[in-house]
Scaffold this active site. Structure first.
Site: not given
Ligand code: ADP
Ligand code: MG
Length: 147
Positions: A59, A87, A93, A117
């Site tokens: 992604f 969080r 997420t 974020h």
């Molecule tokens: P978070 O923002 O909850 O910490 P991550 O650090 O795992 O999540 O991912 C960063 C960002 O990438 C997410 O907030 C989201 O915008 C995007 N993202 C994460 N997983 C996916 C996915 N499976 N498909 C599309 N976008 C994703």
């Molecule tokens: Mg993250």
């Protein structure tokens, strides 16, 4: 001891959809103090640097396109246990897995366009706060610049 700051971005989709006010209200009502805040439009290289831990994910490219698609709002939020509590306030997420009443449940359009974020550790909160804000852009409760 847990740190007192976390870094949030109100992502481009949530800005476009006029959710800034509601999200900031939820942040305030949850007891966070905003010690720095600004609009920013990220360049591709900046978005890639911010999300470099995800560079090998499927992604990644779509995420970068989304994050540079328009202005976002970045802010440093202050509170005891800021990282963990924020969080909790934003939820999972994937908004379909987020608890009712969380920011992502209310405002996310998809797992990618998930409204906000939040830093995932105290160390990353410091790194991410430094990414967006110089010391002269951070303020104490009394309005003094945080040096
Ligand atoms: P978070 O923002 O909850 O910490 P991550 O650090 O795992 O999540 O991912 C960063 C960002 O990438 C997410 O907030 C989201 O915008 C995007 N993202 C994460 N997983 C996916 C996915 N499976 N498909 C599309 N976008 C994703
Ligand atoms: Mg993250």
């Amino acid at each position: 001891m847990a740190g007192r700051i976390t870094l949030t971005m109100i992502k481009p989709g949530a800005v476009k959809n006029e959710h800034i006010g509601h999200i900031l209200t939820m942040i305030s009502e949850a007891g966070f103090r905003i010690s720095a805040m600004k609009f920013a439009q990220l360049r591709r290289s900046q978005a890639e640097a911010f999300y470099k831990v995800h560079k090998d994910k499927t992604f990644f490219n779509a995420l970068i396109e989304y994050m540079i698609s328009g202005p976002l709002v970045a802010a440093i939020l202050e509170k005891d246990n800021a990282v963990k509590d924020y969080r909790e306030l934003i939820g999972a997420t994937d908004p379909t897995k987020a608890d009712n009443g969380t920011i992502r449940k209310l405002f996310a359009e998809s797992v990618q366009k998930n409204a906000v974020h939040g830093s995932d550790s105290d160390t990353n909160a410091q790194i991410e706060a430094n990414f967006f804000f110089s010391t002269s852009e951070r303020f104490t409760e009394d309005g003094y610049i945080l040096l």
